[in-house]
Design an enzyme around this catalytic site. Structure first.
Site, PDB file in Angstrom:
ATOM      1  N   GLU A   1     -12.823  21.595  25.948  1.00 18.41           N
ATOM      2  CA  GLU A   1     -13.003  22.880  26.639  1.00 18.41           C
ATOM      3  C   GLU A   1     -13.547  22.655  28.046  1.00 18.41           C
ATOM      4  O   GLU A   1     -13.118  23.306  29.007  1.00 18.41           O
ATOM      5  CB  GLU A   1     -13.972  23.786  25.864  1.00 18.41           C
ATOM      6  CG  GLU A   1     -13.528  24.158  24.464  1.00 18.41           C
ATOM      7  CD  GLU A   1     -14.089  23.195  23.411  1.00 18.41           C
ATOM      8  OE1 GLU A   1     -14.060  21.973  23.649  1.00 18.41           O
ATOM      9  OE2 GLU A   1     -14.521  23.673  22.350  1.00 18.41           O
TER      10      GLU A   1
ATOM     11  N   CYS B   1     -18.240  24.217  20.242  1.00 19.48           N
ATOM     12  CA  CYS B   1     -19.567  23.857  19.730  1.00 19.48           C
ATOM     13  C   CYS B   1     -20.616  24.827  20.261  1.00 19.48           C
ATOM     14  O   CYS B   1     -20.512  25.341  21.377  1.00 19.48           O
ATOM     15  CB  CYS B   1     -19.916  22.417  20.093  1.00 19.48           C
ATOM     16  SG  CYS B   1     -20.059  22.112  21.861  1.00 19.48           S
TER      17      CYS B   1
ATOM     18  N   ALA C   1       7.257  -7.634  -1.390  1.00 12.07           N
ATOM     19  CA  ALA C   1       7.290  -9.091  -1.157  1.00 12.07           C
ATOM     20  C   ALA C   1       8.234  -9.749  -2.168  1.00 12.07           C
ATOM     21  O   ALA C   1       8.522  -9.180  -3.227  1.00 12.07           O
ATOM     22  CB  ALA C   1       5.890  -9.685  -1.293  1.00 12.07           C
TER      23      ALA C   1
ATOM     24  N   SER D   1       6.552 -11.808   2.623  1.00 15.94           N
ATOM     25  CA  SER D   1       6.863 -10.409   2.966  1.00 15.94           C
ATOM     26  C   SER D   1       7.276 -10.243   4.424  1.00 15.94           C
ATOM     27  O   SER D   1       7.443  -9.132   4.897  1.00 15.94           O
ATOM     28  CB  SER D   1       5.662  -9.510   2.657  1.00 15.94           C
ATOM     29  OG  SER D   1       4.596  -9.807   3.504  1.00 15.94           O
TER      30      SER D   1
ATOM     31  N   ARG E   1      -1.271   1.996  14.070  1.00 23.70           N
ATOM     32  CA  ARG E   1      -2.547   1.268  14.088  1.00 23.70           C
ATOM     33  C   ARG E   1      -3.424   1.762  15.239  1.00 23.70           C
ATOM     34  O   ARG E   1      -4.640   1.901  15.089  1.00 23.70           O
ATOM     35  CB  ARG E   1      -2.297  -0.232  14.289  1.00 23.70           C
ATOM     36  CG  ARG E   1      -1.754  -0.942  13.075  1.00 23.70           C
ATOM     37  CD  ARG E   1      -1.488  -2.393  13.399  1.00 23.70           C
ATOM     38  NE  ARG E   1      -0.952  -3.122  12.256  1.00 23.70           N
ATOM     39  CZ  ARG E   1      -0.519  -4.368  12.313  1.00 23.70           C
ATOM     40  NH1 ARG E   1      -0.546  -5.046  13.455  1.00 23.70           N
ATOM     41  NH2 ARG E   1      -0.048  -4.960  11.233  1.00 23.70           N
TER      42      ARG E   1
ATOM     43  N   THR F   1      -3.836 -10.290   0.554  1.00 22.70           N
ATOM     44  CA  THR F   1      -2.983 -10.239   1.743  1.00 22.70           C
ATOM     45  C   THR F   1      -3.590 -11.072   2.859  1.00 22.70           C
ATOM     46  O   THR F   1      -2.894 -11.776   3.587  1.00 22.70           O
ATOM     47  CB  THR F   1      -2.807  -8.766   2.200  1.00 22.70           C
ATOM     48  OG1 THR F   1      -2.129  -8.075   1.157  1.00 22.70           O
ATOM     49  CG2 THR F   1      -2.036  -8.660   3.488  1.00 22.70           C
TER      50      THR F   1
ATOM     51  N   ASP G   1      -1.159 -13.939   4.135  1.00 21.84           N
ATOM     52  CA  ASP G   1      -0.424 -13.690   5.387  1.00 21.84           C
ATOM     53  C   ASP G   1      -1.236 -13.969   6.646  1.00 21.84           C
ATOM     54  O   ASP G   1      -0.656 -14.010   7.741  1.00 21.84           O
ATOM     55  CB  ASP G   1       0.027 -12.216   5.453  1.00 21.84           C
ATOM     56  CG  ASP G   1       0.944 -11.840   4.295  1.00 21.84           C
ATOM     57  OD1 ASP G   1       1.432 -12.768   3.614  1.00 21.84           O
ATOM     58  OD2 ASP G   1       1.162 -10.631   4.075  1.00 21.84           O
TER      59      ASP G   1
HETATM   60  N1  NAP Z   1       5.402  -5.304   2.665  1.00 24.13           N
HETATM   61  C1  NAP Z   1       4.185  -4.853   2.848  1.00 24.13           C
HETATM   62  O1  NAP Z   1       3.982  -3.728   3.335  1.00 24.13           O
HETATM   63  C2  NAP Z   1       3.006  -5.716   2.477  1.00 24.13           C
HETATM   64  C3  NAP Z   1       1.749  -5.364   2.993  1.00 24.13           C
HETATM   65  C4  NAP Z   1       0.645  -6.121   2.617  1.00 24.13           C
HETATM   66  C5  NAP Z   1       0.799  -7.199   1.756  1.00 24.13           C
HETATM   67  N2  NAP Z   1       2.030  -7.512   1.300  1.00 24.13           N
HETATM   68  C6  NAP Z   1       2.166  -8.652   0.353  1.00 24.13           C
HETATM   69  O2  NAP Z   1       1.388  -8.357  -0.794  1.00 24.13           O
HETATM   70  C7  NAP Z   1       0.891  -9.556  -1.344  1.00 24.13           C
HETATM   71  C8  NAP Z   1      -0.590  -9.431  -1.587  1.00 24.13           C
HETATM   72  O3  NAP Z   1      -0.825  -8.331  -2.449  1.00 24.13           O
HETATM   73  P1  NAP Z   1      -1.767  -8.467  -3.712  1.00 24.13           P
HETATM   74  O4  NAP Z   1      -1.622  -7.254  -4.544  1.00 24.13           O
HETATM   75  O5  NAP Z   1      -1.537  -9.789  -4.332  1.00 24.13           O
HETATM   76  O6  NAP Z   1      -3.225  -8.571  -3.058  1.00 24.13           O
HETATM   77  P2  NAP Z   1      -4.091  -7.568  -2.188  1.00 24.13           P
HETATM   78  O7  NAP Z   1      -4.022  -6.197  -2.724  1.00 24.13           O
HETATM   79  O8  NAP Z   1      -3.799  -7.773  -0.758  1.00 24.13           O
HETATM   80  O9  NAP Z   1      -5.525  -8.187  -2.447  1.00 24.13           O
HETATM   81  C9  NAP Z   1      -6.046  -8.298  -3.743  1.00 24.13           C
HETATM   82  C10 NAP Z   1      -7.509  -8.618  -3.555  1.00 24.13           C
HETATM   83  O10 NAP Z   1      -8.191  -7.467  -3.036  1.00 24.13           O
HETATM   84  C11 NAP Z   1      -9.515  -7.454  -3.567  1.00 24.13           C
HETATM   85  N3  NAP Z   1      -9.612  -6.292  -4.442  1.00 24.13           N
HETATM   86  C12 NAP Z   1      -8.623  -5.634  -5.089  1.00 24.13           C
HETATM   87  N4  NAP Z   1      -9.120  -4.602  -5.785  1.00 24.13           N
HETATM   88  C13 NAP Z   1     -10.449  -4.606  -5.547  1.00 24.13           C
HETATM   89  C14 NAP Z   1     -11.510  -3.755  -5.958  1.00 24.13           C
HETATM   90  N5  NAP Z   1     -11.309  -2.706  -6.769  1.00 24.13           N
HETATM   91  N6  NAP Z   1     -12.756  -4.050  -5.532  1.00 24.13           N
HETATM   92  C15 NAP Z   1     -12.981  -5.101  -4.711  1.00 24.13           C
HETATM   93  N7  NAP Z   1     -12.000  -5.928  -4.275  1.00 24.13           N
HETATM   94  C16 NAP Z   1     -10.765  -5.672  -4.710  1.00 24.13           C
HETATM   95  C17 NAP Z   1      -9.698  -8.759  -4.304  1.00 24.13           C
HETATM   96  O11 NAP Z   1     -10.063  -9.680  -3.275  1.00 24.13           O
HETATM   97  P3  NAP Z   1     -10.890 -11.016  -3.511  1.00 24.13           P
HETATM   98  O12 NAP Z   1     -10.031 -11.859  -4.393  1.00 24.13           O
HETATM   99  O13 NAP Z   1     -11.055 -11.582  -2.135  1.00 24.13           O
HETATM  100  O14 NAP Z   1     -12.166 -10.605  -4.138  1.00 24.13           O
HETATM  101  C18 NAP Z   1      -8.286  -9.021  -4.784  1.00 24.13           C
HETATM  102  O15 NAP Z   1      -8.063 -10.364  -5.138  1.00 24.13           O
HETATM  103  C19 NAP Z   1       1.256 -10.658  -0.379  1.00 24.13           C
HETATM  104  O16 NAP Z   1       2.406 -11.308  -0.866  1.00 24.13           O
HETATM  105  C20 NAP Z   1       1.594  -9.915   0.895  1.00 24.13           C
HETATM  106  O17 NAP Z   1       2.534 -10.625   1.671  1.00 24.13           O
HETATM  107  C21 NAP Z   1       3.134  -6.815   1.629  1.00 24.13           C
END
Ligand code: NAP
Length: 346
Positions: free
Chosen positions: A74, A97, A184, A190, A206, A218, A222
């Site tokens: 404003e 405000c 992936a 991926s 972003r 991830t 990655d």
């Molecule tokens: N195409 C796409 O858009 C895209 C985007 C992102 C990723 N990806 C692919 O996805 C794959 C990874 O995915 P993902 O499912 O294996 O792993 P993720 O979701 O990236 O990570 C899993 C990790 O997140 C943490 N986590 C999960 N739930 C939790 C909770 N409730 N509380 C605390 N921490 C928690 C833990 O980390 P810690 O083990 O460190 O404790 C767990 O090991 C990769 O291959 C990547 O290339 C693809």
């Protein structure tokens, strides 16, 4: 800022008139909401507000919240309009405000002084320092005030309103998937599912977030940059967070469980980029407000599904939760955005 304000306390005794969709007032408010987009996310923790001053059908002033939260929209619009604001109509996305701060006067006061004939307000401010007091002060100054309950304005203020009403930031979950819903290959690869247009779109998204988050899996698989690689926007990379039960990897902050996002200081918008387990953790906690899917025209087959286990055992419970709000073709990929439908939600 993890304050939770009760949205129900807003605008006590104030009149909600509404403006007819497609009317001149609704179009000017929509234009003010688009201007507000320029403030996102730089205005955080203040709301990203847009304001337009219109006199005899011409824009004589316009503004949006500056980086760091001041000047307010404003103040910028009225400074531009000068004397032309007297007798004009002011369109502002959020209730002006009512509280003075050491950083500047209350917008309700500077509006009263500028003496427009009408002020059309998009949505009421849940901040108890302003809730209805901003409108009342304008009315007391003899200005006609319309509280329009404008959905477009509320959309432009999602981060602020979700923060105010629930105490946590607004959460967008994004993934890039194949036609058959994989993010992936079976080996975890991926890169790259989508084409350059979709990837540029992701970088623009972003730049609109205060914080970006991936799961520990991830991060390890990655080593993503999670930065904004668009010309002129290099300095708009959001703060990086990793969901992990372990320590924060270098250059990031750790989130130990999804609800811990409420403690993210000054964050209104979080952009989550996977992976599957992280998506499931946030969805299971019902902490996702928006899903953005980039779908590439490829079939992966035996790959990693976009969302991990949710424990769903009845499809009835899956319906009615998501409403499509955006749709676009980006090169060879398809983009769609879905909003969480929560009863009574902002
Ligand atoms: N195409 C796409 O858009 C895209 C985007 C992102 C990723 N990806 C692919 O996805 C794959 C990874 O995915 P993902 O499912 O294996 O792993 P993720 O979701 O990236 O990570 C899993 C990790 O997140 C943490 N986590 C999960 N739930 C939790 C909770 N409730 N509380 C605390 N921490 C928690 C833990 O980390 P810690 O083990 O460190 O404790 C767990 O090991 C990769 O291959 C990547 O290339 C693809």
């Amino acid at each position: 800022m993890s304050t939770r304000w009760n949205g129900k306390s807003r605008a006590k005794g104030s009149r909600t008139v509404g403006v007819t969709t497609g009317s001149g007032d609704a179009r000017w408010l929509a234009a003010a909401a688009r201007l507000a987009g320029r403030a996102r996310p730089l205005s955080s923790p203040n709301p990203a507000v847009g304001c337009i001053v219109v006199r005899e059908g011409r824009v004589v002033g316009r503004g949006w919240t500056a980086a760091g939260g001041r000047p307010h929209a404003e103040a910028a619009a009225l400074a531009m309009a000068g004397d032309a604001a007297r007798g004009a109509t002011v369109y502002v996305t959020l209730e002006p405000c009512a509280h003075r701060s050491h950083r500047g006067p209350a917008c309700a006061d500077i509006l009263a002084e500028a003496a427009p004939a009408r002020v059309i307000v998009g949505v009421a401010d849940p901040d108890p320092r302003t809730a209805s007091a901003g409108l009342d002060r304008l009315r007391a100054a003899g200005i006609e005030v319309v509280l329009a309950d404008c959905a477009t304005c509320a959309d432009s203020l999602r981060g602020y309103l979700v923060r105010a009403n629930t105490g946590r930031p607004h959460v967008t979950l994004k993934f890039a998937a194949s036609l058959d819903g994989c993010i992936a290959l079976p080996d975890g690869t991926s890169r790259w599912i989508t084409g350059p247009e979709a990837r540029a779109h992701v970088h623009a998204r972003r730049a609109r977030a205060d914080a970006i988050l991936v799961g520990g899996g991830t991060w390890r698989a990655d080593a993503p940059g999670l930065d904004v690689r668009l010309p002129g926007l290099g300095d708009r990379s959001p703060e990086r967070y990793v969901l992990t039960r372990g320590a924060a990897p270098a250059g990031t902050r750790a989130i130990a469980e999804p609800p811990a996002i409420s403690a993210m200081e000054g964050v209104q918008y979080i952009y989550i980029e996977g992976g599957a387990e992280t998506a499931a953790a946030f969805l299971a906690a019902d902490l996702v407000d928006r899903i953005e899917i980039y779908r590439a025209p490829i079939i992966v087959g035996d790959g990693l599904r976009a969302v991990g286990a949710l424990g769903l055992n009845d499809l009835v419970n899956a319906h009615g939760r998501w409403q499509q709000v955006e749709d676009a073709q980006l090169g060879s990929d398809h983009f769609a955005a879905y909003r969480r439908t929560r009863e009574g939600a902002v």
